[in-house]
Design a protein around this motif. Structure first.
Motif, short mmCIF file in Angstrom:
data_model
loop_
_atom_site.label_atom_id
_atom_site.label_comp_id
_atom_site.label_asym_id
_atom_site.label_seq_id
_atom_site.Cartn_x
_atom_site.Cartn_y
_atom_site.Cartn_z
N LEU A 76 0.83 -1.20 0.00
CA LEU A 76 0.00 0.00 0.00
C LEU A 76 0.87 1.26 0.00
CD1 LEU A 76 -2.82 1.29 0.24
CD2 LEU A 76 -2.58 1.15 2.72
N MET A 77 1.92 1.25 0.81
CA MET A 77 2.82 2.40 0.87
C MET A 77 3.53 2.60 -0.46
SD MET A 77 4.41 1.96 4.71
CE MET A 77 5.14 3.59 4.80
N PHE A 78 3.93 1.51 -1.10
CA PHE A 78 4.60 1.63 -2.39
C PHE A 78 3.65 2.18 -3.45
CE2 PHE A 78 6.30 0.17 -6.44
CZ PHE A 78 7.64 0.48 -6.31
N ALA A 79 2.36 1.83 -3.34
CA ALA A 79 1.38 2.27 -4.34
C ALA A 79 1.05 3.75 -4.22
CB ALA A 79 0.10 1.43 -4.21
N VAL A 80 1.06 4.30 -2.99
CA VAL A 80 0.56 5.66 -2.78
C VAL A 80 1.65 6.67 -2.45
CG1 VAL A 80 -1.67 4.78 -2.02
CG2 VAL A 80 0.08 5.29 -0.32
N GLU A 81 2.89 6.22 -2.22
CA GLU A 81 3.96 7.14 -1.84
C GLU A 81 4.95 7.31 -3.00
OE1 GLU A 81 4.47 8.99 0.67
OE2 GLU A 81 3.03 8.29 2.17
N PRO A 82 4.88 8.42 -3.75
CA PRO A 82 5.79 8.62 -4.88
C PRO A 82 7.27 8.62 -4.47
CG PRO A 82 3.97 10.18 -4.97
CD PRO A 82 3.89 9.49 -3.64
N ILE A 83 7.58 9.10 -3.26
CA ILE A 83 8.98 9.16 -2.84
C ILE A 83 9.54 7.75 -2.64
CG2 ILE A 83 8.57 9.28 -0.34
CD1 ILE A 83 11.15 11.30 -2.37
N ILE A 84 8.71 6.82 -2.17
CA ILE A 84 9.15 5.43 -2.04
C ILE A 84 9.36 4.81 -3.41
CG2 ILE A 84 8.45 3.12 -1.29
CD1 ILE A 84 7.22 4.30 1.15
N GLN A 85 8.48 5.16 -4.37
CA GLN A 85 8.63 4.65 -5.73
C GLN A 85 9.93 5.14 -6.36
OE1 GLN A 85 5.09 6.11 -7.61
NE2 GLN A 85 3.71 4.93 -6.28
N LEU A 86 10.22 6.43 -6.21
CA LEU A 86 11.42 7.01 -6.82
C LEU A 86 12.70 6.46 -6.21
CD1 LEU A 86 12.73 9.11 -8.71
CD2 LEU A 86 12.48 10.78 -6.88
N LEU A 87 12.79 6.55 -4.88
CA LEU A 87 14.00 6.07 -4.21
C LEU A 87 14.10 4.54 -4.29
CD1 LEU A 87 14.06 8.37 -1.05
CD2 LEU A 87 15.32 8.63 -3.19
N GLY A 88 12.95 3.86 -4.31
CA GLY A 88 12.97 2.41 -4.48
C GLY A 88 13.53 2.00 -5.83
N LEU A 89 13.19 2.76 -6.87
CA LEU A 89 13.71 2.47 -8.20
C LEU A 89 15.22 2.63 -8.25
CD1 LEU A 89 12.99 1.82 -11.17
CD2 LEU A 89 12.79 4.28 -11.57
N TYR A 90 15.72 3.71 -7.64
CA TYR A 90 17.17 3.93 -7.65
C TYR A 90 17.88 2.90 -6.78
CZ TYR A 90 21.67 6.28 -7.53
OH TYR A 90 23.01 6.56 -7.65
N MET A 91 17.31 2.56 -5.62
CA MET A 91 17.89 1.54 -4.77
C MET A 91 17.92 0.19 -5.48
SD MET A 91 18.94 2.20 -1.58
CE MET A 91 18.40 0.89 -0.48
N ALA A 92 16.89 -0.09 -6.26
CA ALA A 92 16.85 -1.34 -7.01
C ALA A 92 18.00 -1.39 -8.01
CB ALA A 92 15.52 -1.48 -7.74
N PHE A 93 18.24 -0.28 -8.69
CA PHE A 93 19.36 -0.23 -9.64
C PHE A 93 20.69 -0.43 -8.94
CE2 PHE A 93 22.69 2.47 -11.52
CZ PHE A 93 22.86 1.81 -12.73
N VAL A 94 20.89 0.26 -7.81
CA VAL A 94 22.15 0.17 -7.07
C VAL A 94 22.38 -1.24 -6.55
CG1 VAL A 94 23.31 0.95 -4.96
CG2 VAL A 94 22.21 2.61 -6.46
N ILE A 133 25.00 5.17 -17.91
CA ILE A 133 23.98 6.08 -18.44
C ILE A 133 22.67 5.92 -17.66
CG2 ILE A 133 22.55 6.62 -20.45
CD1 ILE A 133 24.97 5.84 -22.19
N VAL A 134 22.32 4.67 -17.37
CA VAL A 134 21.11 4.42 -16.57
C VAL A 134 21.27 5.03 -15.17
CG1 VAL A 134 19.67 2.64 -15.49
CG2 VAL A 134 20.53 2.32 -17.82
N GLY A 135 22.47 4.88 -14.59
CA GLY A 135 22.73 5.45 -13.27
C GLY A 135 22.58 6.96 -13.26
N ILE A 136 23.04 7.62 -14.32
CA ILE A 136 22.91 9.08 -14.41
C ILE A 136 21.45 9.47 -14.61
CG2 ILE A 136 23.50 11.08 -15.82
CD1 ILE A 136 26.19 9.67 -16.43
N THR A 137 20.76 8.74 -15.46
CA THR A 137 19.36 9.05 -15.80
C THR A 137 18.44 8.96 -14.58
OG1 THR A 137 19.71 8.23 -18.05
CG2 THR A 137 17.43 8.49 -17.32
N ILE A 138 18.63 7.89 -13.78
CA ILE A 138 17.78 7.70 -12.59
C ILE A 138 18.36 8.44 -11.38
CG2 ILE A 138 16.78 6.00 -11.01
CD1 ILE A 138 17.00 3.93 -13.20
N GLY A 139 19.67 8.32 -11.21
CA GLY A 139 20.30 8.79 -9.98
C GLY A 139 20.39 10.28 -9.83
#
Length: 396
Positions: free
Chosen positions: A207-225, A386-392
């Motif tokens: 639920l938090m992942f669905a409604v919290e944009p900050i978790i989505q954004l930082l979660g995406l970058y953490m997933a890449f890292v 390039i992906v790291g720069i684009t997301i990070g």
């Protein structure tokens, strides 16, 4: 831990598919995707991990090993999601930075520290009789896990439970049941039934992942890292063995560069994180904000692509170290931000982020052999940079 044993696995189970070998390593991380709660969940999850990790030592084929690794990964997921919540229970905001920095180094450094040449004499003495088999990896970690379990049974706290016990003690000492301070007792007497706890624990992170944009954004970058770290863990041996024809033992020494980047940067960040927090708090003449934890992410988003380019085109140890530095800086700062921002529900917020990064940790090593075979290490790491720069770069 199992990555250096790929040659032995290939011979033992007659595996010649590089994706299958990578899956044996990364499937453990897939189990990291879901875990919430605190002390009791940590203890039970650790027992679950121990049982399946011992089971890995008795596997007879690659299918059993993949299944058992996945199940042990489910048990091993708890500390990553819950540990920071425990630290949040114990330390106030001004002290939390250094504690989180030290804590978060362990799961990053762990994959390298399992190598026999890093821990040196102690590991060699324990494993000397059975070093020719990859099974000893599971026995050695199980022995250590038993010691950790015994320690955790005594020393793991959970703040709401501790406060409930404190309130009950106050009732006995002061007879507040019928007085004006009855709410002191009842404030933590919410529904703690098994069904309610499980229902909340299972749906809240999603639920938090669905409604919290900050978790989505930082979660995406953490997933890449996180995926990048496991990609490096599984490809470093192939670079130095296949391209430079180094012996397995010598090729593995290149992991030390990653360990140096992780360790040195982590300790520097541990000293600076709370100081940066105090500085920004005083500068703004108000209470501390979770965003005061994010400045170290900015240099991390620069170090990471630079390290990828150097490592990809030159295989130089400085590039590998810079990758480690970028990984640990971003991981520590983002996790610290989530803990400060979501406080009591930090474990659920971290579980939401961890779910995505666990999938990346599982998937990246599977894609790596195909990508590097077609593009080479230079072009492949350039795409990742390039992906790291684009997301990070936009994220912090």
């Amino acid at each position: 831990m199992i990555a250096p044993a790929n040659d032995q696995l290939s011979r033992e189970f007659n595996i010649h598919n590089s994706v299958m070998l990578a899956m044996i390593t990364s499937v453990f991380v897939l189990g990291f995707g879901k875990s919430t709660g605190r002390a009791r969940v940590l203890q039970l999850s650790n027992l679950f991990f121990l049982a399946w990790n011992i089971g890995c030592a008795f596997t007879q084929n690659e299918k059993q090993l993949i299944a058992f690794r996945f199940m042990s990964g489910l048990g091993g997921s708890a500390p990553l999601s819950i540990g920071r919540g425990v630290i949040q229970d114990i330390y106030n905001r001004e002290q939390r930075g250094e504690a989180i920095a030290i804590y978060s180094l362990a799961p990053l450094l762990g994959p390298e520290s399992s190598w026999r040449w890093v821990v040196g004499v102690i590991r060699s003495a324990i494993l000397l009789p059975c070093r020719k088999s990859f099974y000893h990896q599971f026995w050695s970690s199980s022995i250590l896990d038993v010691a950790i379990q015994l320690f955790g049974l005594v020393f793991l706290p959970f703040a709401p439970v501790l406060l409930k016990h404190k309130a009950e003690k106050m009732v006995k000492q002061m007879d507040l049941k019928n007085g004006p301070y009855k709410r002191v007792v009842t404030i933590y007497q919410r529904d703690r039934s098994w069904k309610t706890v499980m229902k909340t624990a299972l749906y809240r992170p999603f639920l938090m992942f669905a409604v919290e944009p900050i978790i989505q954004l930082l979660g995406l970058y953490m997933a890449f890292v996180y995926g990048l770290m496991y990609l490096f863990l599984t490809t470093i041996p192939s670079i130095f063995k296949d391209v430079y024809h180094e012996h397995t033992g010598i090729a593995g020494l290149n992991y030390i560069a990653l360990g140096i980047g992780l360790t040195c940067t982590s300790q520097i960040n541990a000293q600076l994180m709370d100081k940066i927090y105090f500085y920004l708090k005083n500068k703004n003449s108000g209470p501390g904000q979770p965003e005061f934890r994010l400045p170290p992410v900015v240099p991390a988003t620069i170090l990471l692509p630079c390290g990828l380019l150097i490592a990809g085109w030159t295989a130089h140890f400085k590039g590998i170290a810079l990758v480690g530095a970028g990984i640990v800086l971003s991981s520590q700062s983002i996790q610290m931000y989530i803990v400060d921002a979501f406080v009591l529900y930090s474990a659920s917020a971290l579980a939401a982020v961890n779910c995505l990064r666990a999938l990346a940790g599982f998937g990246f090593p599977l894609l790596a052999p195909i990508m590097y075979k077609k593009l080479g290490f230079g072009k492949g790491d350039t795409i990742l940079a390039i992906v790291g720069i684009t997301i990070g770069c936009p994220a912090p």
